[in-house]
Scaffold this motif. Structure first.
Motif, short mmCIF file in Angstrom:
data_model
loop_
_atom_site.label_atom_id
_atom_site.label_comp_id
_atom_site.label_asym_id
_atom_site.label_seq_id
_atom_site.Cartn_x
_atom_site.Cartn_y
_atom_site.Cartn_z
N SER A 74 0.82 -1.22 0.00
CA SER A 74 0.00 0.00 0.00
C SER A 74 0.85 1.27 0.00
CB SER A 74 -0.94 0.01 1.21
OG SER A 74 -0.19 0.12 2.40
N ASN A 75 2.15 1.14 0.22
CA ASN A 75 3.04 2.32 0.20
C ASN A 75 3.42 2.74 -1.22
OD1 ASN A 75 4.99 0.85 2.90
ND2 ASN A 75 3.14 2.07 3.03
N LEU A 76 3.34 1.80 -2.16
CA LEU A 76 3.96 2.03 -3.48
C LEU A 76 3.29 3.13 -4.28
CD1 LEU A 76 4.68 -1.69 -4.49
CD2 LEU A 76 6.25 -0.03 -3.50
N GLN A 77 2.03 3.42 -3.99
CA GLN A 77 1.29 4.45 -4.73
C GLN A 77 1.92 5.83 -4.56
OE1 GLN A 77 -0.92 6.32 -2.34
NE2 GLN A 77 -1.98 7.67 -3.78
N ARG A 78 2.55 6.08 -3.41
CA ARG A 78 3.04 7.45 -3.14
C ARG A 78 4.45 7.52 -2.57
NH1 ARG A 78 0.16 5.26 0.52
NH2 ARG A 78 0.66 5.49 2.73
N GLN A 79 5.01 6.40 -2.13
CA GLN A 79 6.33 6.46 -1.49
C GLN A 79 7.38 6.21 -2.56
OE1 GLN A 79 6.36 4.54 2.35
NE2 GLN A 79 4.34 5.37 2.84
N VAL A 80 7.80 7.31 -3.18
CA VAL A 80 8.48 7.27 -4.48
C VAL A 80 9.84 6.59 -4.50
CG1 VAL A 80 7.26 9.27 -5.38
CG2 VAL A 80 9.37 9.61 -4.10
N LEU A 81 10.43 6.35 -3.34
CA LEU A 81 11.74 5.70 -3.35
C LEU A 81 11.66 4.18 -3.43
CD1 LEU A 81 14.21 7.24 -0.74
CD2 LEU A 81 14.42 7.20 -3.22
N PHE A 82 10.50 3.63 -3.11
CA PHE A 82 10.41 2.18 -2.93
C PHE A 82 9.85 1.48 -4.16
CE2 PHE A 82 9.59 3.98 1.45
CZ PHE A 82 10.93 3.94 1.80
N ASP A 83 10.22 0.19 -4.31
CA ASP A 83 9.70 -0.57 -5.45
C ASP A 83 9.10 -1.91 -4.98
OD1 ASP A 83 11.82 -2.35 -5.06
OD2 ASP A 83 13.10 -1.33 -6.52
N GLU A 84 8.64 -2.69 -5.94
CA GLU A 84 7.93 -3.93 -5.61
C GLU A 84 8.82 -4.91 -4.85
OE1 GLU A 84 6.12 -5.44 -9.16
OE2 GLU A 84 4.80 -3.70 -9.37
N ASP A 85 10.10 -4.96 -5.20
CA ASP A 85 11.02 -5.86 -4.49
C ASP A 85 11.09 -5.51 -3.00
OD1 ASP A 85 11.65 -7.36 -6.67
OD2 ASP A 85 13.51 -6.26 -7.13
N ASP A 86 11.12 -4.21 -2.69
CA ASP A 86 11.19 -3.78 -1.29
C ASP A 86 9.94 -4.25 -0.53
OD1 ASP A 86 13.49 -2.36 -1.96
OD2 ASP A 86 12.36 -0.53 -2.40
N ALA A 87 8.78 -4.12 -1.19
CA ALA A 87 7.52 -4.51 -0.53
C ALA A 87 7.46 -6.03 -0.35
CB ALA A 87 6.32 -4.02 -1.35
N ARG A 88 7.89 -6.77 -1.37
CA ARG A 88 7.87 -8.23 -1.26
C ARG A 88 8.80 -8.72 -0.15
NH1 ARG A 88 6.72 -8.51 -7.04
NH2 ARG A 88 8.85 -7.89 -7.48
N ALA A 89 9.94 -8.04 -0.01
CA ALA A 89 10.92 -8.45 1.01
C ALA A 89 10.61 -7.83 2.37
CB ALA A 89 12.32 -8.05 0.57
N ALA A 90 9.57 -6.98 2.44
CA ALA A 90 9.24 -6.27 3.69
C ALA A 90 10.48 -5.61 4.29
CB ALA A 90 8.57 -7.21 4.69
N LEU A 91 11.25 -4.94 3.46
CA LEU A 91 12.48 -4.29 3.95
C LEU A 91 12.13 -3.11 4.85
CD1 LEU A 91 15.00 -3.96 0.98
CD2 LEU A 91 15.01 -5.61 2.85
N PRO A 92 12.92 -2.91 5.90
CA PRO A 92 12.73 -1.68 6.68
C PRO A 92 12.88 -0.46 5.76
CG PRO A 92 14.22 -3.17 7.82
CD PRO A 92 13.99 -3.77 6.45
N LYS A 93 12.00 0.53 5.96
CA LYS A 93 12.01 1.68 5.04
C LYS A 93 13.35 2.41 5.03
CE LYS A 93 7.07 2.46 5.02
NZ LYS A 93 5.95 3.31 5.43
N ALA A 94 13.97 2.55 6.22
CA ALA A 94 15.24 3.27 6.27
C ALA A 94 16.31 2.54 5.44
CB ALA A 94 15.71 3.41 7.72
N VAL A 95 16.31 1.21 5.50
CA VAL A 95 17.30 0.41 4.78
C VAL A 95 17.04 0.45 3.27
CG1 VAL A 95 18.15 -1.96 4.43
CG2 VAL A 95 17.71 -1.11 6.76
N ALA A 96 15.78 0.27 2.88
CA ALA A 96 15.43 0.31 1.45
C ALA A 96 15.72 1.70 0.87
CB ALA A 96 13.95 -0.05 1.26
N ALA A 97 15.38 2.73 1.64
CA ALA A 97 15.61 4.11 1.17
C ALA A 97 17.10 4.34 0.95
CB ALA A 97 15.05 5.11 2.17
N ARG A 98 17.93 3.88 1.89
CA ARG A 98 19.37 4.08 1.77
C ARG A 98 19.89 3.45 0.47
NH1 ARG A 98 24.15 1.49 2.91
NH2 ARG A 98 25.83 2.95 3.40
N GLN A 99 19.46 2.21 0.20
CA GLN A 99 19.91 1.52 -1.01
C GLN A 99 19.56 2.33 -2.27
OE1 GLN A 99 18.15 -2.38 -0.96
NE2 GLN A 99 19.43 -3.09 0.73
N HIS A 100 18.32 2.82 -2.34
CA HIS A 100 17.91 3.56 -3.53
C HIS A 100 18.61 4.91 -3.64
CE1 HIS A 100 14.90 0.69 -4.81
NE2 HIS A 100 14.44 0.61 -3.58
#
Ligand SMILES: [Zn+2]
Length: 325
Positions: free
Chosen positions: A76-102
């Motif tokens: 449900s974050n993907l519609q507006r949380q512009v840094l994240f992608d489907e892989d991040d959601a599937r892996a349930a990555l912590p947002k801070a960690v996924a954001a850092r990678q991107h």
């Protein structure tokens, strides 16, 4: 020709070229750009507004970004949380960690530190240490009042930006437009750039709100601090003192956060213990335990999100039963 292209070393990114259009902008110039590259910014909350804010600052070339977020990426974050992608959601990555990678893919010269944590009185001083400015992109007033206490007590500049479908509602009850998120982030980053480039007198000292859908705009002058204000005048920092910290119900989730157990949890051992009792998934940074109708997400520091209820008592008893007391 095709073969040749493959043999060519990838050209390094020329830093002067990278920032050339920003340097051409009169308000920034070469001196401003140098200052931006020395700037240290803390972003609290890397959800919709925080992710957009972080992306803009990384592209602008800010020297150091510290990301603090207690949550993980969901579909449900993907519609507006512009840094994240489907892989991040599937892996349930912590947002801070996924954001850092991107962010590092966008600009590898920015130093980015990611903290998967709830900002609380016990850790706020160390997490915000050294920041030139703090950007509040949280979705709750508990953290916002804590930030206000800390920043007033330390005379540290902070900016608050938020986007929601209504005045006091959260995105849970009112829905949210991704464009409103990006507008709020753009305004926040513009103000931050004025500060980082050494031009604080240019900063907006009002509370500006925009209704993007209806084109309505209002602006409240904040004026000078009131003498009888508990925080500015009397310098009583109740939130920083940790008085009356409640359990927090998160935006958009029908969930309760349990953060009263500050002790490390061995996620591997926990996963083995819980496997016979429900569905366990772990990505090394968090563990999700599903047992309908509830899902408990546990972080290594003992913090947990209990989804499927807003009943604090029930959430606590689920935590005690499955994670430990
Ligand atoms: Zn005040």
């Amino acid at each position: 020709m095709h073969e040749l292209l493959h043999e060519v070393e990838p050209a390094p990114i020329d830093e002067a070229e990278r920032y050339s259009r920003q340097v051409l902008f009169k308000g920034i110039g070469e001196q401003g750009q140098r200052r931006i590259q020395q700037g240290r910014v803390v972003i609290v909350g890397v959800g919709a507004t925080g992710a957009a804010t972080a992306g803009l600052l990384a592209r602008a070339g800010v020297g150091k970004l510290t990301l603090i977020d207690r949550d993980f990426v969901e579909p449900s974050n993907l519609q507006r949380q512009v840094l994240f992608d489907e892989d991040d959601a599937r892996a349930a990555l912590p947002k801070a960690v996924a954001a850092r990678q991107h962010l590092l893919q966008v600009n590898s010269s920015v130093r980015v530190s990611a903290h998967v944590a709830d900002l609380v009185p016990a850790n706020i001083a160390s997490l915000l240490d050294g920041a030139d400015i703090v950007l509040d992109c949280t979705d709750n007033f508990e953290t916002r009042y804590l930030l206000n206490d800390f920043c007033v007590s330390q005379a540290k500049p902070w900016i608050y930006a938020a986007a929601a479908g209504g005045n006091v509602e959260t995105c849970d009850t009112a829905g949210i437009l991704s464009t409103a998120v990006n507008l709020a982030a753009s305004m926040q980053v513009t103000e931050a750039l004025k500060l980082l480039t050494g031009q604080p007198p240019l900063m907006r000292r009002t509370l500006l709100s925009f209704d993007l859908w209806n084109g309505e705009r209002s602006e409240i002058a904040t004026g000078s601090p009131r003498k009888d204000c508990e925080v500015c005048g009397e310098r009583k920092f109740r939130y920083l003192a940790g008085e009356g910290r409640p359990h927090i119900t998160l935006c958009g989730r029908n969930s309760v956060q349990i953060h009263e157990h500050h002790r490390p949890v061995d996620l591997v051992a926990l996963g083995e213990r819980l496997a016979p009792l429900g569905t366990v998934r772990s990505n090394g940074m968090l563990l999700r335990f599903e047992r309908a109708p509830h899902t408990i997400t546990v972080f290594p520091d003992g913090r947990a999100l209990v989804q499927g209820t807003t009943d604090v008592g029930l959430a606590r008893s689920l935590y005690a039963r499955f994670i430990g007391s």
